[in-house]
Design a protein around this motif. Structure first.
Motif, PDB file in Angstrom:
ATOM      1  N   ASP A 175      -2.918  70.181  91.548  1.00 46.25           N
ATOM      2  CA  ASP A 175      -2.860  69.607  90.224  1.00 46.25           C
ATOM      3  C   ASP A 175      -4.280  69.272  89.663  1.00 46.25           C
ATOM      4  O   ASP A 175      -4.288  68.782  88.566  1.00 46.25           O
ATOM      5  CB  ASP A 175      -2.095  68.199  90.417  1.00 46.25           C
ATOM      6  CG  ASP A 175      -2.699  67.205  91.701  1.00 46.25           C
ATOM      7  OD1 ASP A 175      -4.054  67.613  91.993  1.00 46.25           O
ATOM      8  OD2 ASP A 175      -1.877  66.343  92.126  1.00 46.25           O
ATOM      9  N   SER A 176      -5.191  69.626  90.291  1.00 44.22           N
ATOM     10  CA  SER A 176      -6.763  69.710  89.809  1.00 44.22           C
ATOM     11  C   SER A 176      -7.385  70.731  90.540  1.00 44.22           C
ATOM     12  O   SER A 176      -7.562  70.779  91.798  1.00 44.22           O
ATOM     13  CB  SER A 176      -7.284  68.373  90.056  1.00 44.22           C
ATOM     14  OG  SER A 176      -8.589  68.195  89.742  1.00 44.22           O
ATOM     15  N   ASP A 177      -8.157  71.380  89.669  1.00 43.65           N
ATOM     16  CA  ASP A 177      -8.900  72.679  90.184  1.00 43.65           C
ATOM     17  C   ASP A 177     -10.324  72.692  89.185  1.00 43.65           C
ATOM     18  O   ASP A 177      -9.973  73.099  88.169  1.00 43.65           O
ATOM     19  CB  ASP A 177      -8.238  73.822  90.170  1.00 43.65           C
ATOM     20  CG  ASP A 177      -9.120  75.040  90.488  1.00 43.65           C
ATOM     21  OD1 ASP A 177     -10.339  74.768  90.982  1.00 43.65           O
ATOM     22  OD2 ASP A 177      -8.653  76.140  90.586  1.00 43.65           O
ATOM     23  N   VAL A 178     -11.308  72.096  89.761  1.00 44.07           N
ATOM     24  CA  VAL A 178     -12.289  71.819  88.622  1.00 44.07           C
ATOM     25  C   VAL A 178     -13.765  72.112  89.581  1.00 44.07           C
ATOM     26  O   VAL A 178     -13.751  72.251  90.699  1.00 44.07           O
ATOM     27  CB  VAL A 178     -12.460  70.304  88.095  1.00 44.07           C
ATOM     28  CG1 VAL A 178     -11.297  69.953  87.332  1.00 44.07           C
ATOM     29  CG2 VAL A 178     -12.713  69.658  89.282  1.00 44.07           C
ATOM     30  N   ARG A 203     -17.528  71.018  90.113  1.00 45.51           N
ATOM     31  CA  ARG A 203     -18.063  69.642  90.266  1.00 45.51           C
ATOM     32  C   ARG A 203     -19.532  69.788  90.771  1.00 45.51           C
ATOM     33  O   ARG A 203     -19.822  70.764  91.549  1.00 45.51           O
ATOM     34  CB  ARG A 203     -17.605  68.524  91.190  1.00 45.51           C
ATOM     35  CG  ARG A 203     -16.281  68.142  90.601  1.00 45.51           C
ATOM     36  CD  ARG A 203     -15.747  66.931  91.511  1.00 45.51           C
ATOM     37  NE  ARG A 203     -14.720  66.412  91.029  1.00 45.51           N
ATOM     38  CZ  ARG A 203     -13.666  65.123  91.367  1.00 45.51           C
ATOM     39  NH1 ARG A 203     -14.314  64.677  92.542  1.00 45.51           N
ATOM     40  NH2 ARG A 203     -12.867  64.883  90.870  1.00 45.51           N
ATOM     41  N   HIS A 206      -7.464  69.813  94.081  1.00 47.43           N
ATOM     42  CA  HIS A 206      -6.518  68.566  94.778  1.00 47.43           C
ATOM     43  C   HIS A 206      -5.284  69.113  94.861  1.00 47.43           C
ATOM     44  O   HIS A 206      -4.790  69.669  93.739  1.00 47.43           O
ATOM     45  CB  HIS A 206      -7.042  67.550  94.053  1.00 47.43           C
ATOM     46  CG  HIS A 206      -6.183  66.320  94.444  1.00 47.43           C
ATOM     47  ND1 HIS A 206      -4.844  66.027  93.936  1.00 47.43           N
ATOM     48  CD2 HIS A 206      -6.405  65.224  95.393  1.00 47.43           C
ATOM     49  CE1 HIS A 206      -4.416  65.041  94.458  1.00 47.43           C
ATOM     50  NE2 HIS A 206      -5.165  64.502  95.296  1.00 47.43           N
ATOM     51  N   THR A 263      -7.533  67.323  99.718  1.00 49.99           N
ATOM     52  CA  THR A 263      -8.596  67.810  98.712  1.00 49.99           C
ATOM     53  C   THR A 263      -9.415  68.974  99.501  1.00 49.99           C
ATOM     54  O   THR A 263      -9.726  68.731 100.694  1.00 49.99           O
ATOM     55  CB  THR A 263      -9.518  66.811  98.517  1.00 49.99           C
ATOM     56  OG1 THR A 263      -8.612  65.871  97.791  1.00 49.99           O
ATOM     57  CG2 THR A 263     -10.631  67.010  97.401  1.00 49.99           C
TER      58      THR A 263
END
Length: 690
Positions: free
Chosen positions: A23-26, A28, A38, A49
């Motif tokens: 649901d999250s691939d960013v 950083r 995540h 994660t």
């Protein structure tokens, strides 16, 4: 490292888990550049994660740190815990990417579908997460990792051996530190029993009974002290302190008995469970012969607390850290807990109340009787005056004092906790540490059924695994005492025999290390904690490197030799005999551990230090002469010897008691300028100036 991650082709090996999702691939940049992924598994509470550093710092390894306590967070090592134990920056130095899971549950609650199954939380959620991470890593880096390692401390140390035992083909090695638990057959799926429950009960009782005599007990066991911590105590106090030592509490760390930190969390996490499973005990303690509450009520009477009052203020973790009203030393422990909370600064973690009187606050039950949070049950984790911090299980753990308002009615009652303080007498386990309470095999006190631990702690160890396991334990750990460091070694030897066990297992002792580094511990008024305890993180990093070398190159790591007698671990005096990787340090003043001199009289301090074979050289020696912890007096060390003997002369112009401490650092490669893997140890002397 670019491109959308494909998950549809992955089929979980464990049928409990639904298909994975992201649901999250960013990207950083902090704490170092990495791809941050995540997600979780459908139809479960398991979340994960993954942290993928850039390819130039990646050498093909997976490192899976496991969170302490009950776990329940998939971002602990990417948050405050990462600052304590190294986090992604440490993993990058080791050439790996980092995997985190919440161990199959959210906060201190259980997965509704998984229920009370300890295999899910002890290892299965972690193993499936690591397995899936390899599927993702193959897309990020072009190939899956060639080796995988699971590690962790405290609760993470409790569960990381389980991951190795039941994660065959997923992990190649494990490094638990500060772990422990019971032993059973491989494949067990029942809830485990934990000796630490009974041990903590004894420690909580000594905290309570001896709190006014704490200074004398602490001073007796410091360098140059009387050596008699029982002086001036009543018969009952002597009995309880002696029992604490018999159960394995580390000698020399008595200050931490009376500066309770995270240990009380265990009570808050199991109190409701014990009240349900063992209701007969909590009734019998007050009503039946053979129990202190009935036979000797004076031992608890002055500490009883049973008050209904109202909330006068609700305090968040952020307010504890920033409000000047909580800047005093009496709030230090509460501030530390607030700084380490994964839930963030906005969670209300404490309340102020009025009219509690003189009753004993630690461990007291806090039940909301009105307002939006009516019915919520919490337990006091720490206090300063009328300020009470608290925790609980399930919803209470996640919400704490959220939705509580000024004026809400609350019942504060510690009868259950006072009964728990004597719990160890009436719930003897089979472990030898309890034999003193059953001479000739017969218990001294009435017995009740030993309760099970929370399912979030996993199952019992078997000692049966493939791969390599390097166990690190501390001599001064007030949360997982030295005897807990012996349990797994016995299990592996029982399964494989002593010689075969040595091919897969090592035990390494760290002297003068507590459960958390001294920077997060309170100091005594006359002596900084860093003058008798060390930061063990360099030991863990070096040990992780040694585990990698053992698994991938066959380089056997050094273990530690020790004796276990009278409930304590005793390490050999010489570095060559002791082994391990930590320098052995001895300090003297005028030839002894104490000097009594007149003001202005010179004394001679001496430090003798030596590293074990293969552990490198001594790269730094520094003195703290006044107990401040500044270590502002470095000695001249060239960095090449494996042993040093150094002296210096010092005098004190004014009367008082000073503790002078030598801190010695070694490094495997003899690098005097190294920032990481500098292994410390300390030794102190007492100078009484009149």
């Amino acid at each position: 490292m670019d491109g959308k991650i494909e998950v549809a082709s992955y089929i979980p090996a464990d049928s409990f888990f639904g298909s994975p999702y992201i649901d999250s691939d960013v990207w950083r940049e902090s704490p170092l550049p990495h791809r941050h992924v995540h997600g979780g598994f459908q139809d479960t509470d398991t979340r994960f994660t993954f942290y993928f550093p850039t390819e130039d710092s990646y050498d093909g390894r997976l490192f899976h740190p496991l969170e302490g306590a009950h776990a329940g967070h998939e971002d602990a090592f990417g948050g405050p815990m990462g600052d304590v134990i190294g986090g992604l920056v440490l993993i990058s130095r080791l050439g790996g990417y980092m995997v985190e899971s919440n161990s199959g549950h959210i906060g201190d609650d259980i997965d509704p579908r998984g229920g009370d199954d300890p295999t899910l939380y002890g290892h299965r959620a972690s193993v499936e997460t690591a397995r899936f991470s390899k599927h993702v890593a193959a897309q990020v880096y072009g190939a899956p990792p060639h080796h995988a390692y699971v590690w962790g401390g405290s609760g993470g140390g409790r569960r990381s051996p389980l991951c190795l035992e039941y994660g065959t083909g997923v992990y190649d090695g494990a490094l638990p530190f500060m772990g422990g638990g019971e032993i059973a057959e491989h494949g067990v799926s029942t809830l485990m029993k934990g000796a630490q429950v009974m041990a903590f009960a004894s420690m909580f009782n000594v905290q309570r009974l001896l709190r006014r005599q704490a200074a004398g007990v602490i001073d007796a066991t410091r360098p140059g002290g009387s050596g008699d911590p029982y002086a001036g105590l009543t018969t009952h106090q002597r009995e309880e302190l002696a029992n604490l030592y018999q159960l394995g509490y580390p000698r020399g760390d008595e200050f931490m008995i009376f500066s309770p930190m995270g240990q009380i969390w265990l009570w808050s996490s199991i109190a409701d469970r014990l009240a349900t499973e063992d209701a007969e005990y909590f009734e019998a303690f007050w009503t039946k012969p053979g129990y202190v509450g009935h036979d000797a009520p004076d031992a608890v009477a002055e500490d009883l607390l049973d008050v209904t009052t109202t909330v006068s203020r609700v305090v968040t973790g952020g307010e504890l850290l920033s409000d000047p009203a909580y800047a005093g030393p009496e709030f230090a422990g509460l501030r530390v807990m607030a700084s380490l909370m994964s839930a963030g600064p906005d969670l209300p973690m404490a309340i102020e109340v009025e009219g509690l009187g003189d009753g004993y606050r630690l461990g007291a039950g806090l039940k909301l009787l009105s307002g939006k949070a009516k019915g919520r049950q919490l337990y006091c984790m720490g206090h300063a005056g009328e300020l009470l911090s608290a925790d609980g299980v399930a919803e209470a753990n996640l919400l704490r004092f959220r939705d509580v308002e000024v004026g809400d009615e609350i019942h504060v009652d510690n009868r259950r906790f006072l009964a728990f303080c004597y719990y160890y007498r009436h719930h003897l386990m089979a472990e030898p540490a309890f034999d003193f309470l059953r001479p000739d095999g017969r218990p001294i006190y009435p017995q009740n059924r030993v309760p099970t631990m929370s399912p979030l702690m996993g199952v019992a160890y078997s000692g049966q695994y493939e791969g390599k396991l390097l166990w690190v334990h501390h001599t001064h750990d007030a949360s997982l005492w030295p005897p807990q460091g012996l349990v797994y070694e016995a299990a592996v030897r029982a399964v494989r025999g002593p010689e075969a066990a040595a091919e897969r297992f090592r035990l390494r002792w760290t002297e003068n290390a507590e459960h958390i580094p001294p920077a997060y511990l309170p100091s005594a008024p006359d002596r900084a904690t860093s003058t008798w305890l060390i930061d063990y993180l360099p030991v863990i990093e070096q040990s992780l490197l040694d585990l990698v070398a053992w698994v991938e190159q066959g380089v056997e790591p050094a273990g530690s030799r020790y004796e276990f007698r009278d409930g304590r671990v005793v390490l050999p005096a010489s570095a060559a005999e002791r082994g391990g990787i930590q320098p052995v340090v001895v300090a003297t003043v005028d030839g002894g551990e104490r000097a009594d001199v007149a003001a202005g009289t010179a004394v001679t301090l001496r430090v003798d230090a030596e590293v074990p074979p293969g552990a490198g050289t001594i790269v730094a020696v520094e003195w703290d002469l006044d107990g401040s912890g500044a270590f502002a007096d470095p000695a001249d060390v060239v960095g090449t010897p494996t042993a040093v003997s150094l002296t210096r002369t010092v005098s004190y112009p004014t009367p008082g008691t000073r503790f002078a401490t030598a801190r010695v650092w070694s490094h495997r490669d003899g690098d005097r300028d190294a920032v990481h893997r500098r292994i410390p140890n300390v030794a102190s002397v007492r100078i009484v100036v009149t």
